[in-house]
Design an enzyme around this catalytic site. Sequence first.
Site, mmCIF file in Angstrom:
data_model
loop_
_atom_site.group_PDB
_atom_site.id
_atom_site.type_symbol
_atom_site.label_atom_id
_atom_site.label_comp_id
_atom_site.label_asym_id
_atom_site.label_seq_id
_atom_site.Cartn_x
_atom_site.Cartn_y
_atom_site.Cartn_z
ATOM 1 N N GLY A 98 0.982 -1.144 -0.061
ATOM 2 C CA GLY A 98 0.013 0.070 -0.197
ATOM 3 C C GLY A 98 0.855 1.326 -0.066
ATOM 4 N N GLU A 151 -17.692 18.081 3.569
ATOM 5 C CA GLU A 151 -17.050 18.712 2.468
ATOM 6 C C GLU A 151 -17.570 18.547 1.118
ATOM 7 O OE1 GLU A 151 -12.808 18.947 4.508
ATOM 8 O OE2 GLU A 151 -13.244 17.171 3.366
ATOM 9 N N GLY A 182 -0.485 4.475 0.237
ATOM 10 C CA GLY A 182 -1.156 5.578 0.855
ATOM 11 C C GLY A 182 -0.154 6.292 1.600
ATOM 12 N N PHE A 183 -0.689 7.079 2.722
ATOM 13 C CA PHE A 183 0.151 8.036 3.489
ATOM 14 C C PHE A 183 0.847 7.120 4.268
ATOM 15 C CE2 PHE A 183 -2.891 11.238 2.409
ATOM 16 C CZ PHE A 183 -1.859 12.290 2.327
ATOM 17 N N GLY A 184 0.493 6.078 5.140
ATOM 18 C CA GLY A 184 1.359 5.148 5.988
ATOM 19 C C GLY A 184 2.296 4.614 5.120
ATOM 20 N N VAL A 200 -2.142 -7.468 -3.888
ATOM 21 C CA VAL A 200 -1.863 -8.428 -3.012
ATOM 22 C C VAL A 200 -3.148 -8.843 -2.532
ATOM 23 C CG1 VAL A 200 -0.970 -8.877 -0.557
ATOM 24 C CG2 VAL A 200 0.338 -7.198 -2.136
ATOM 25 N N ASP A 240 -5.483 2.514 8.397
ATOM 26 C CA ASP A 240 -6.767 2.511 8.354
ATOM 27 C C ASP A 240 -7.037 0.965 8.712
ATOM 28 O OD1 ASP A 240 -7.471 4.764 7.732
ATOM 29 O OD2 ASP A 240 -8.320 4.412 5.965
#
Length: 424
Positions: free
Chosen positions: A12, A172, A14-16, A80, A300
């Site tokens: 992954g 938003e 993403g941010f992490g 994966v 997450d």
Amino acid sequence: MHAGEPHVVVVGAGFGGLYAALALKRAAVRVTVIDRRNHHLFLPLLYQVATAGLNPGDIAAPIRHVLRRQRNASVVMAEVTGVDPQRRVVQVEGSRSIGYDYLVLAAGSVTSYFGHDEWSAVSTPMLTLDDALEVRRRVLLSYERAEWEPDEERRRRLLTFVVVGGGPTGVELAGAVAEMARHALARDFRRIDPLSTRVILLEAGDRILSAMPPHLSDKAMGSLAALGVTVCTRAAAEKVDEEGVVAGGRRIPAATVLWAAGVSASPLARSLGAPLHRGRVLVQPGLNLAEHPEIYVIGDMAAVRRGEGLVPWLCPAAKQQGRHAASNIARAVAGRPPRPFRYRDHGTLATIGRSAAVADFGRVTLSGFAAWAAWLTIHIFFLIGFRNRFLVLFQWAWAYLTYERGARLVTGETRARRGADGAP
């Protein structure tokens, strides 16, 4: 890279995952980043793409480009499908496998329909660029079809947009759809008046933005009302179909239903055989697993204890966890024990349109223009790459001065023709 160095697999980007990989730049390890997409996505601005404020490339950066100067990192674009902790391999589509010495699982989340997966066929989530482009297509196509719809009832349905979920994404998104109708589209049509657009925000709880203090929820309610958004609290979705939504026992006819009500951890979480909390992996203080300390789970996918509760599933938390997991891997390679993760809460923000936002920084809370300026500054700062920061800042400045939205393109026309009864 040296073949004898420990192999770190990051699932992954993403941010992490991305920040974990970047933090291992100077470590004596080989890093392989696996993601089913070739880009890192700045999720907090996804709604801007969905409402034609930004182009997809403004909030996304190719993973290979971000890691191009990191000589110990390589990228695999693949999905994966599982993890075998005993053999220390991740299983990849096509019956392939990749071995690891250390594993960072940061596969993020998937949309949750709370047991009603059939609703996915008649509503649009907000998790990927494809989702955002589909939202943009549905919203703009509704106006195009309403322009030529002679039946008043069908036209009203086409100009009704229901957003399910009163968290930051839903707030938003509802505000941006309403603002686009009031300003960007106001003079574009001849037979319909975009000002007659109805935007309805449904929230199952007692108030929107429930993670924020009540007075900020009230401020957000006022800002949404000023944009013409109807907010319905204690209104859980009971049914979603091609005709609209049933909430609180009341039918709301709408051609477009936008789903921002919930997410759940990636299904990979269940493949580890580790204890779960609401579908997320319960990790040790060092963010790794007790039975398999070489496996780190972040973002997450992870349930990270924080006092009496859990660390929130937010982008800043994922970034901090990514860096911390990388630090603990470097410590493990050096034969040192892991350090416990400590979350630094930098606050929560949500914007509700032009010059309106709310921000909770703990002891300090902001609303209105001050919160909007803080939101703008923080989001620009966290974008990946100077090009993205410059382009987004320029486009926002232009939009602020002119009320224009430059990405109002209807794409996917072939798929659009599948709609029945004038629905997108």
